[in-house]
Design a protein around this motif. Structure first.
Motif, PDB file in Angstrom:
ATOM      1  N   GLY A 283      17.098  73.143   0.477  1.00 24.20           N
ATOM      2  CA  GLY A 283      16.922  74.650   1.822  1.00 24.20           C
ATOM      3  C   GLY A 283      16.778  75.032   2.422  1.00 24.20           C
ATOM      4  O   GLY A 283      16.934  74.498   3.940  1.00 24.20           O
ATOM      5  N   ILE A 284      15.060  74.127   2.352  1.00 28.14           N
ATOM      6  CA  ILE A 284      14.525  74.573   3.743  1.00 28.14           C
ATOM      7  C   ILE A 284      14.424  74.059   4.413  1.00 28.14           C
ATOM      8  O   ILE A 284      14.084  73.896   5.944  1.00 28.14           O
ATOM      9  CB  ILE A 284      12.490  74.930   2.178  1.00 28.14           C
ATOM     10  CG1 ILE A 284      11.806  75.969   4.033  1.00 28.14           C
ATOM     11  CG2 ILE A 284      12.358  73.828   2.104  1.00 28.14           C
ATOM     12  CD1 ILE A 284      12.348  76.841   4.274  1.00 28.14           C
ATOM     13  N   THR A 285      14.702  72.311   4.411  1.00 27.79           N
ATOM     14  CA  THR A 285      15.043  71.485   5.238  1.00 27.79           C
ATOM     15  C   THR A 285      15.986  71.169   6.658  1.00 27.79           C
ATOM     16  O   THR A 285      15.671  71.352   7.502  1.00 27.79           O
ATOM     17  CB  THR A 285      14.981  70.000   4.481  1.00 27.79           C
ATOM     18  OG1 THR A 285      13.945  69.830   3.610  1.00 27.79           O
ATOM     19  CG2 THR A 285      15.045  68.906   5.392  1.00 27.79           C
ATOM     20  N   VAL A 286      16.661  72.587   6.160  1.00 27.61           N
ATOM     21  CA  VAL A 286      18.139  72.958   6.806  1.00 27.61           C
ATOM     22  C   VAL A 286      17.585  74.686   7.279  1.00 27.61           C
ATOM     23  O   VAL A 286      18.279  74.703   8.681  1.00 27.61           O
ATOM     24  CB  VAL A 286      19.532  73.078   6.273  1.00 27.61           C
ATOM     25  CG1 VAL A 286      19.535  71.308   5.867  1.00 27.61           C
ATOM     26  CG2 VAL A 286      19.735  73.420   5.127  1.00 27.61           C
ATOM     27  N   PHE A 287      16.772  75.616   6.937  1.00 26.30           N
ATOM     28  CA  PHE A 287      16.745  76.288   7.138  1.00 26.30           C
ATOM     29  C   PHE A 287      15.571  77.010   7.915  1.00 26.30           C
ATOM     30  O   PHE A 287      15.318  76.896   9.303  1.00 26.30           O
ATOM     31  CB  PHE A 287      16.057  77.095   5.329  1.00 26.30           C
ATOM     32  CG  PHE A 287      15.971  78.883   6.391  1.00 26.30           C
ATOM     33  CD1 PHE A 287      17.461  79.653   6.312  1.00 26.30           C
ATOM     34  CD2 PHE A 287      14.654  79.097   6.258  1.00 26.30           C
ATOM     35  CE1 PHE A 287      16.973  81.063   6.618  1.00 26.30           C
ATOM     36  CE2 PHE A 287      14.006  80.418   6.595  1.00 26.30           C
ATOM     37  CZ  PHE A 287      15.477  81.404   6.822  1.00 26.30           C
ATOM     38  N   ASN A 288      14.367  75.213   7.925  1.00 25.17           N
ATOM     39  CA  ASN A 288      13.155  75.757   8.680  1.00 25.17           C
ATOM     40  C   ASN A 288      13.468  75.585  10.739  1.00 25.17           C
ATOM     41  O   ASN A 288      13.005  76.037  11.526  1.00 25.17           O
ATOM     42  CB  ASN A 288      12.205  74.727   8.198  1.00 25.17           C
ATOM     43  CG  ASN A 288      10.588  74.648   8.890  1.00 25.17           C
ATOM     44  OD1 ASN A 288      10.255  75.395   9.783  1.00 25.17           O
ATOM     45  ND2 ASN A 288      10.630  73.516   9.426  1.00 25.17           N
TER      46      ASN A 288
ATOM     47  N   GLY B 123      26.847  67.627   1.981  1.00 31.65           N
ATOM     48  CA  GLY B 123      26.194  67.103   0.647  1.00 31.65           C
ATOM     49  C   GLY B 123      25.083  68.099  -0.571  1.00 31.65           C
ATOM     50  O   GLY B 123      25.368  69.376   0.505  1.00 31.65           O
ATOM     51  N   GLY B 124      24.500  67.665  -0.839  1.00 32.92           N
ATOM     52  CA  GLY B 124      22.853  68.638  -1.433  1.00 32.92           C
ATOM     53  C   GLY B 124      22.521  69.627   0.045  1.00 32.92           C
ATOM     54  O   GLY B 124      22.175  69.996  -0.287  1.00 32.92           O
ATOM     55  N   LEU B 125      22.068  68.732   1.408  1.00 35.84           N
ATOM     56  CA  LEU B 125      21.869  69.361   2.131  1.00 35.84           C
ATOM     57  C   LEU B 125      22.645  70.026   3.277  1.00 35.84           C
ATOM     58  O   LEU B 125      22.429  71.282   3.199  1.00 35.84           O
ATOM     59  CB  LEU B 125      20.558  68.933   2.711  1.00 35.84           C
ATOM     60  CG  LEU B 125      19.221  68.485   2.370  1.00 35.84           C
ATOM     61  CD1 LEU B 125      19.026  67.532   1.825  1.00 35.84           C
ATOM     62  CD2 LEU B 125      18.822  67.906   4.080  1.00 35.84           C
ATOM     63  N   GLY B 126      23.459  69.955   3.534  1.00 38.35           N
ATOM     64  CA  GLY B 126      24.247  70.459   4.153  1.00 38.35           C
ATOM     65  C   GLY B 126      25.053  71.201   3.901  1.00 38.35           C
ATOM     66  O   GLY B 126      25.994  72.382   4.338  1.00 38.35           O
ATOM     67  N   HIS B 127      25.524  71.464   2.203  1.00 41.27           N
ATOM     68  CA  HIS B 127      26.132  72.479   2.240  1.00 41.27           C
ATOM     69  C   HIS B 127      25.658  73.649   1.992  1.00 41.27           C
ATOM     70  O   HIS B 127      26.493  74.926   1.957  1.00 41.27           O
ATOM     71  CB  HIS B 127      26.420  72.026   0.648  1.00 41.27           C
ATOM     72  CG  HIS B 127      26.367  72.579  -0.343  1.00 41.27           C
ATOM     73  ND1 HIS B 127      24.697  71.704  -1.075  1.00 41.27           N
ATOM     74  CD2 HIS B 127      25.962  73.663  -1.587  1.00 41.27           C
ATOM     75  CE1 HIS B 127      24.260  72.916  -2.284  1.00 41.27           C
ATOM     76  NE2 HIS B 127      25.014  73.637  -2.031  1.00 41.27           N
ATOM     77  N   ILE B 128      23.977  73.597   1.831  1.00 43.30           N
ATOM     78  CA  ILE B 128      23.009  75.301   2.378  1.00 43.30           C
ATOM     79  C   ILE B 128      23.378  75.037   3.563  1.00 43.30           C
ATOM     80  O   ILE B 128      23.084  75.863   3.948  1.00 43.30           O
ATOM     81  CB  ILE B 128      21.876  74.569   1.731  1.00 43.30           C
ATOM     82  CG1 ILE B 128      22.034  73.940  -0.508  1.00 43.30           C
ATOM     83  CG2 ILE B 128      21.292  75.674   1.371  1.00 43.30           C
ATOM     84  CD1 ILE B 128      20.502  73.577  -0.759  1.00 43.30           C
TER      85      ILE B 128
ATOM     86  N   ALA C 156      28.359  64.538  -7.599  1.00 43.39           N
ATOM     87  CA  ALA C 156      27.305  66.186  -7.785  1.00 43.39           C
ATOM     88  C   ALA C 156      28.321  67.302  -6.736  1.00 43.39           C
ATOM     89  O   ALA C 156      28.263  66.406  -5.422  1.00 43.39           O
ATOM     90  CB  ALA C 156      26.230  65.777  -7.374  1.00 43.39           C
ATOM     91  N   ARG C 157      28.214  68.089  -7.098  1.00 42.24           N
ATOM     92  CA  ARG C 157      28.824  68.636  -6.241  1.00 42.24           C
ATOM     93  C   ARG C 157      28.250  70.572  -6.755  1.00 42.24           C
ATOM     94  O   ARG C 157      28.657  71.110  -6.793  1.00 42.24           O
ATOM     95  CB  ARG C 157      30.073  69.652  -6.406  1.00 42.24           C
ATOM     96  CG  ARG C 157      30.985  68.443  -5.921  1.00 42.24           C
ATOM     97  CD  ARG C 157      31.172  68.583  -4.579  1.00 42.24           C
ATOM     98  NE  ARG C 157      32.900  67.423  -4.475  1.00 42.24           N
ATOM     99  CZ  ARG C 157      32.343  66.255  -3.884  1.00 42.24           C
ATOM    100  NH1 ARG C 157      31.629  65.618  -4.647  1.00 42.24           N
ATOM    101  NH2 ARG C 157      33.327  65.749  -3.350  1.00 42.24           N
ATOM    102  N   TYR C 158      27.215  70.793  -6.185  1.00 36.19           N
ATOM    103  CA  TYR C 158      26.857  69.785  -4.727  1.00 36.19           C
ATOM    104  C   TYR C 158      24.878  69.853  -4.632  1.00 36.19           C
ATOM    105  O   TYR C 158      24.520  68.499  -4.336  1.00 36.19           O
ATOM    106  CB  TYR C 158      26.372  70.272  -3.649  1.00 36.19           C
ATOM    107  CG  TYR C 158      28.382  70.362  -2.722  1.00 36.19           C
ATOM    108  CD1 TYR C 158      28.265  69.551  -1.642  1.00 36.19           C
ATOM    109  CD2 TYR C 158      28.691  71.394  -2.754  1.00 36.19           C
ATOM    110  CE1 TYR C 158      29.636  69.753  -1.577  1.00 36.19           C
ATOM    111  CE2 TYR C 158      30.106  71.484  -2.610  1.00 36.19           C
ATOM    112  CZ  TYR C 158      30.887  69.847  -1.517  1.00 36.19           C
ATOM    113  OH  TYR C 158      31.421  70.585  -1.361  1.00 36.19           O
ATOM    114  N   ARG C 159      24.667  69.819  -5.775  1.00 29.48           N
ATOM    115  CA  ARG C 159      23.222  69.809  -6.230  1.00 29.48           C
ATOM    116  C   ARG C 159      22.675  69.285  -7.721  1.00 29.48           C
ATOM    117  O   ARG C 159      23.782  70.510  -8.513  1.00 29.48           O
ATOM    118  CB  ARG C 159      22.467  70.681  -5.484  1.00 29.48           C
ATOM    119  CG  ARG C 159      20.672  70.250  -5.409  1.00 29.48           C
ATOM    120  CD  ARG C 159      20.932  69.424  -4.518  1.00 29.48           C
ATOM    121  NE  ARG C 159      19.240  69.013  -4.022  1.00 29.48           N
ATOM    122  CZ  ARG C 159      18.607  68.344  -3.098  1.00 29.48           C
ATOM    123  NH1 ARG C 159      19.569  67.410  -2.652  1.00 29.48           N
ATOM    124  NH2 ARG C 159      17.989  68.490  -2.513  1.00 29.48           N
ATOM    125  N   ILE C 160      22.296  68.832  -8.164  1.00 30.93           N
ATOM    126  CA  ILE C 160      21.942  68.578  -9.567  1.00 30.93           C
ATOM    127  C   ILE C 160      20.845  69.710 -10.320  1.00 30.93           C
ATOM    128  O   ILE C 160      19.583  69.395  -9.635  1.00 30.93           O
ATOM    129  CB  ILE C 160      21.589  67.359 -10.676  1.00 30.93           C
ATOM    130  CG1 ILE C 160      23.287  66.843  -9.912  1.00 30.93           C
ATOM    131  CG2 ILE C 160      22.111  67.571 -11.971  1.00 30.93           C
ATOM    132  CD1 ILE C 160      23.534  65.065 -10.690  1.00 30.93           C
TER     133      ILE C 160
END
Ligand code: ZN
Ligand code: ZN
Length: 337
Positions: free
Chosen positions: A153-158, A177-182, A328-332
């Motif tokens: 989350g913080i990687t795409v929010f920052n 994926g894990g980052l993109g969906h957030i 995985a949809r989208y984060r485990i």
């Protein structure tokens, strides 16, 4: 007084996780111990487990999307108290005195300590960290799904903060994926017109539900060519090579292509495309503690939750198999609860 941590570790590159105990020793005056409730699984955990970056120490305990409660507080810690709900992400300590730390950019500190680098992370019942890296979770944020905010989350929010992404901007998210969906959820709530780039037909439908207004096929050159001069900001979360010149051409003049996915192949881009449109290419890692606080507040206000699949902590090997399957949809998230 010593504290025993019940963790899961791999003993060599690529191996399975096994139960592993270690002792924490005396608590430092600036440190806290956290009872781990939940811990997300990030692709970096997998990269570290396989020693892809050559910096893994075995036995290796991964886990750096940690949500828990404060169990013990060092003598000099004033902002955290026992029982408080907190999060711990990629960094577990900062040097505290370099130019980056002094200007609120602790995430860029060259002396920062990684939660799973040369120390043990959150695939455990407890974890220790420097208090400066431990962020209180605001009342109202769902604890079960909040873990992935701490790294993905913080990687795409920052970068939305760093590059002043505006609510009137047209933005694109490459890789859902894990980052993109957030990123879709954040950028939608930020007010932007959001386009999702994905090669998966199933994910195109899901992207619209996650917050995208439009979708484009990330591997269809003609679709991307047709989107020339559309975007103010593109964020790439993929770790594969795409035709980056094609993507650069979808940017408006002064637009930015920002990388948070660590593609290992060098970028092959045309200088002319950057020069003529005064376009930029950039990258960034996670975010500072202050940015994580802002993200938590923003996520809480807009009730943004990562979409997760929950596994009990002792099913960690099954959880990693699921991650590696790409399904995985989208984060485990691993749970001790
Ligand atoms: Zn520093
Ligand atoms: Zn991570």
């Amino acid at each position: 007084m010593s504290t025993t941590v019940n963790a899961y570790a791999v003993n060599e590159s690529g191996a399975k996780f096994e139960a592993f105990n270690y002792e924490l020793g005396d608590l430092g005056s600036h440190e806290v111990d956290i009872d781990v409730l939940y811990c997300g699984i990030c692709h970096s955990d997998l990269s570290m487990l396989n020693n892809e970056w050559g910096m893994t120490e075995f036995p290796f305990v991964g886990g750096h999307e940690i949500i828990g409660t404060i169990k013990a507080v060092g003598a000099d810690v004033t902002h955290l108290t026992e029982g408080m709900a907190v999060g711990l992400g990629w960094h577990s300590n900062y040097c505290g005195h370099c130019a980056s730390c002094s200007s609120g950019d602790e995430n860029l500190c060259a002396g920062a300590e990684g939660t799973i680098v040369a120390r043990h992370g959150g695939f455990a019942d407890k974890v220790r960290a420097d208090a400066e890296a431990v962020i209180p979770v605001p009342e109202g944020l769902d604890l079960q799904s909040a873990g992935p905010l701490l790294c993905g989350g913080i990687t795409v929010f920052n970068p939305m903060l760093q590059f002043d992404v505006k609510s009137t901007d047209k933005v694109g998210v490459i890789g859902i994926g894990g980052l993109g969906h957030i990123a879709l959820k954040f950028l939608n709530a930020w007010g932007c017109e959001v386009t999702a780039f994905t090669s998966s037909d199933a994910k195109r439908k899901e992207a619209l539900q996650l917050g995208a207004h439009h979708t484009l096929n990330s591997r269809d050159a003609s679709e991307i060519e047709a989107a020339a001069y559309q975007f103010d900001y593109l964020i790439s979360t993929v770790n594969v090579k795409l035709d980056w010149n094609l993507y650069l051409n979808t940017l408006k003049p002064k637009g930015r292509l920002h990388f948070v996915g660590a593609t290992l192949e060098p970028l092959d881009v045309s200088a002319m495309s950057l020069i003529m449109g005064q376009r930029s290419i950039s990258g960034s890692p996670v975010g500072s503690p202050a940015s994580i606080v802002k993200m938590f507040d923003f996520a809480n206000l807009h009730q943004i939750q990562p979409q997760i699949e929950l596994f009990p902590m002792d099913k960690i090997n099954e959880a990693f198999e699921h991650l590696e399957s790409g399904k995985a949809r989208y984060r485990i998230v691993l749970s001790n609860v």
